[in-house]
Design a protein around this motif. Structure first.
Motif, mmCIF file in Angstrom:
data_model
loop_
_atom_site.group_PDB
_atom_site.id
_atom_site.type_symbol
_atom_site.label_atom_id
_atom_site.label_comp_id
_atom_site.label_asym_id
_atom_site.label_seq_id
_atom_site.Cartn_x
_atom_site.Cartn_y
_atom_site.Cartn_z
ATOM 1 N N CYS A 1 0.623 9.471 -17.414
ATOM 2 C CA CYS A 1 1.024 8.472 -16.418
ATOM 3 C C CYS A 1 1.096 7.070 -16.999
ATOM 4 O O CYS A 1 2.047 6.338 -16.752
ATOM 5 C CB CYS A 1 0.057 8.497 -15.243
ATOM 6 S SG CYS A 1 0.439 7.318 -13.923
ATOM 7 N N MET A 2 0.075 6.681 -17.774
ATOM 8 C CA MET A 2 0.072 5.310 -18.305
ATOM 9 C C MET A 2 -0.720 5.229 -19.605
ATOM 10 O O MET A 2 -1.577 6.071 -19.867
ATOM 11 C CB MET A 2 -0.474 4.322 -17.264
ATOM 12 C CG MET A 2 -1.847 4.622 -16.736
ATOM 13 S SD MET A 2 -2.462 3.267 -15.691
ATOM 14 C CE MET A 2 -1.840 3.676 -14.076
ATOM 15 N N CYS B 1 -5.300 1.092 -11.407
ATOM 16 C CA CYS B 1 -5.949 2.392 -11.297
ATOM 17 C C CYS B 1 -7.242 2.383 -12.087
ATOM 18 O O CYS B 1 -7.376 1.658 -13.071
ATOM 19 C CB CYS B 1 -5.025 3.488 -11.827
ATOM 20 S SG CYS B 1 -5.670 5.139 -11.450
ATOM 21 N N LEU C 1 -8.369 5.266 -13.396
ATOM 22 C CA LEU C 1 -8.203 6.293 -14.433
ATOM 23 C C LEU C 1 -7.007 5.896 -15.308
ATOM 24 O O LEU C 1 -6.276 4.957 -14.987
ATOM 25 C CB LEU C 1 -7.954 7.677 -13.813
ATOM 26 C CG LEU C 1 -9.035 8.232 -12.868
ATOM 27 C CD1 LEU C 1 -8.659 9.633 -12.394
ATOM 28 C CD2 LEU C 1 -10.409 8.249 -13.538
ATOM 29 N N ARG C 2 -6.816 6.627 -16.390
ATOM 30 C CA ARG C 2 -5.684 6.361 -17.290
ATOM 31 C C ARG C 2 -5.066 7.698 -17.716
ATOM 32 O O ARG C 2 -5.062 8.038 -18.897
ATOM 33 C CB ARG C 2 -6.164 5.625 -18.556
ATOM 34 C CG ARG C 2 -6.619 4.189 -18.356
ATOM 35 C CD ARG C 2 -5.431 3.262 -18.073
ATOM 36 N NE ARG C 2 -5.876 1.879 -17.930
ATOM 37 C CZ ARG C 2 -6.452 1.376 -16.837
ATOM 38 N NH1 ARG C 2 -6.660 2.143 -15.784
ATOM 39 N NH2 ARG C 2 -6.808 0.118 -16.797
ATOM 40 N N CYS C 3 -4.586 8.468 -16.755
ATOM 41 C CA CYS C 3 -4.033 9.788 -17.087
ATOM 42 C C CYS C 3 -2.985 9.618 -18.191
ATOM 43 O O CYS C 3 -2.094 8.766 -18.079
ATOM 44 C CB CYS C 3 -3.428 10.426 -15.849
ATOM 45 S SG CYS C 3 -4.639 10.577 -14.524
ATOM 46 N N GLY D 1 -0.365 3.581 -8.472
ATOM 47 C CA GLY D 1 -1.741 3.261 -8.793
ATOM 48 C C GLY D 1 -2.717 4.056 -7.918
ATOM 49 O O GLY D 1 -2.338 5.045 -7.337
ATOM 50 N N ASN E 1 -6.620 9.758 -6.471
ATOM 51 C CA ASN E 1 -7.236 10.530 -7.552
ATOM 52 C C ASN E 1 -8.633 11.000 -7.167
ATOM 53 O O ASN E 1 -9.283 11.699 -7.943
ATOM 54 C CB ASN E 1 -7.257 9.715 -8.852
ATOM 55 C CG ASN E 1 -8.097 8.456 -8.751
ATOM 56 O OD1 ASN E 1 -9.030 8.371 -7.972
ATOM 57 N ND2 ASN E 1 -7.772 7.463 -9.576
HETATM 58 FE FE1 SF4 Z 1 -4.068 6.628 -12.026
HETATM 59 FE FE2 SF4 Z 1 -2.855 8.440 -10.524
HETATM 60 FE FE3 SF4 Z 1 -1.685 7.498 -12.761
HETATM 61 FE FE4 SF4 Z 1 -3.791 9.036 -13.001
HETATM 62 S S1 SF4 Z 1 -1.833 9.631 -12.108
HETATM 63 S S2 SF4 Z 1 -3.456 7.096 -14.097
HETATM 64 S S3 SF4 Z 1 -4.982 8.511 -11.252
HETATM 65 S S4 SF4 Z 1 -2.123 6.354 -10.946
#
Ligand code: SF4
Ligand code: SAM
Length: 337
Positions: free
Chosen positions: A31-32, A24, A26-28, A70, A106
């Motif tokens: 989420c991760m 990905c 981004l790094r929300c 991802g 995203n």
């Molecule tokens: Fe990436 Fe989607 Fe996870 Fe955000 S929610 S880090 S955009 S996979």
């Protein structure tokens, strides 16, 4: 056409969520972690393997296919896969047909891909967006990409794609933004759904701190807006209301507080070909081994029968203990939500 997929509780499985990458841009935070360990590339199915596997599902009666990750649009040449799968939408050659091909993104690369998606046969997409505030977006995703996402959304709209905004409700983070996002989304002609944060995978910080029950969000929205329960259903965990003032629809996805399992029609497959029979469970079947066997078609079909036999009646999530371990070790970016 082969035998349709029906599980041991006689639920007809017609919906596949297929993750095409665990990577990905981004790094929300929910989420991760920033330094996420991604899968070794050799473990990830090739685009050709993903395509053939999806065809195997379609031959077994999958009619709705959602690509996710991802971030699906960061996978190189993913548009080739989307075009190939798009040819199954409405096909009538007896090999099974999709009613819908869609994706969850995203939005960062939508400006580039919106027209191609439409041309490939995609008509609706889900775009995840948790705030309209640039600084909060950067804090939440650890990237300063709100501008790109907004451009992507404008491109999607211009291309004729129907958009649904998915927003994860986070206590003390975007709680106060939710009404504003809804009014904006509905003003753009987009639908919107709210999601409760789920205990999937290790992240930095404690998700329980940010867990916000949607019953609470609904109460606070009702102070300003008129919400009327809607009969709209999609076979998933969402329940909908119509918002009188905006003329739009708002969904509430509450896997932790509600029971939606009886009508479950879906399975999930990771980018390495692991089928998860339930988002909230660990029952799994290795479809990569089937795809890399001597007779992939037969092995895949047999593996799908195993999946139907082990799909559990309901999930076993709980997020009610502060400091608790994640209910499941895997991240949402593996199964794609
Ligand atoms: Fe990436 Fe989607 Fe996870 Fe955000 S929610 S880090 S955009 S996979
Ligand atoms: N990258 C794409 C995106 O963000 O839309 C697709 C994959 S992302 C994992 C799919 C959805 O899962 C997003 O809407 C995201 O907000 C949500 N999500 C990720 N981790 C979550 C968690 N722990 N609890 C609830 N939703 C989560």
């Amino acid at each position: 056409m082969q035998a349709p997929l029906v599980d041991q509780f006689r639920r007809r499985i017609s919906y596949l969520r297929l993750s095409v990458t665990d990577r990905c841009d981004l790094r929300c935070t929910y989420c991760m972690p920033e330094r996420m360990t991604f899968l070794p590339r050799k473990d990830v199915l090739s685009l050709d393997e993903l395509h053939r596997m999806a065809l195997g599902f379609i031959a077994r009666g999958i009619t709705k296919l959602r690509l996710t990750g991802g971030e699906p649009l960061v996978r190189r040449d993913v548009i080739d896969l989307i075009r190939a799968l798009g040819r199954r939408v409405g096909a009538d050659d007896g090999q099974g047909a999709l009613e819908e091909l869609t994706l969850t993104t995203n939005g960062t690369r939508l400006a580039e891909f919106a027209d191609d998606l439409f041309d490939a046969g995609v008509r609706r997409i889900n775009v995840s967006l948790d705030t309209l505030d640039r600084a909060r977006f950067e804090a939440l995703t650890r990237r300063d990409s709100l501008g790109q996402v907004m451009e992507g959304l404008a491109a999607a709209k211009a291309a004729g794609l129907k958009v649904k905004i998915n927003t994860v409700a986070l206590k003390g983070v975007n709680e106060a933004d939710i009404g504003e996002i809804m009014a904006w989304a509905h003003g753009q002609g987009f639908a919107m759904s709210l999601i409760e944060v789920m205990p999937l995978g290790e992240v930095e910080g404690d998700r329980f701190d940010h867990y916000l029950p949607l019953t609470q969000v609904r109460d606070s929205l009702e102070r300003r807006w008129t919400l009327t329960p809607s009969s709209h259903r999609t076979g998933g965990p969402a329940r909908y209301v119509d918002v009188a003032e905006t003329g739009g629809r708002l969904g509430f996805i509450t896997p932790l507080t509600n029971n939606f399992c009886d009508g479950c029609n879906r399975v999930r497959v990771t980018a390495t070909g692991q089928l998860y029979a339930c988002l909230g469970g660990s029952e799994q079947v290795d479809l990569r081994a089937a795809m890399r066997s001597d007779d992939p078609e037969a092995a895949l079909s047999a593996a799908l029968d195993v999946a139907m036999a082990i799909k559990p009646a309901r999930h076993a999530f709980a997020i009610d203990r502060a400091g608790a371990e994640p209910a499941l070790a895997r991240h949402m970016s593996m199964t794609g939500g």
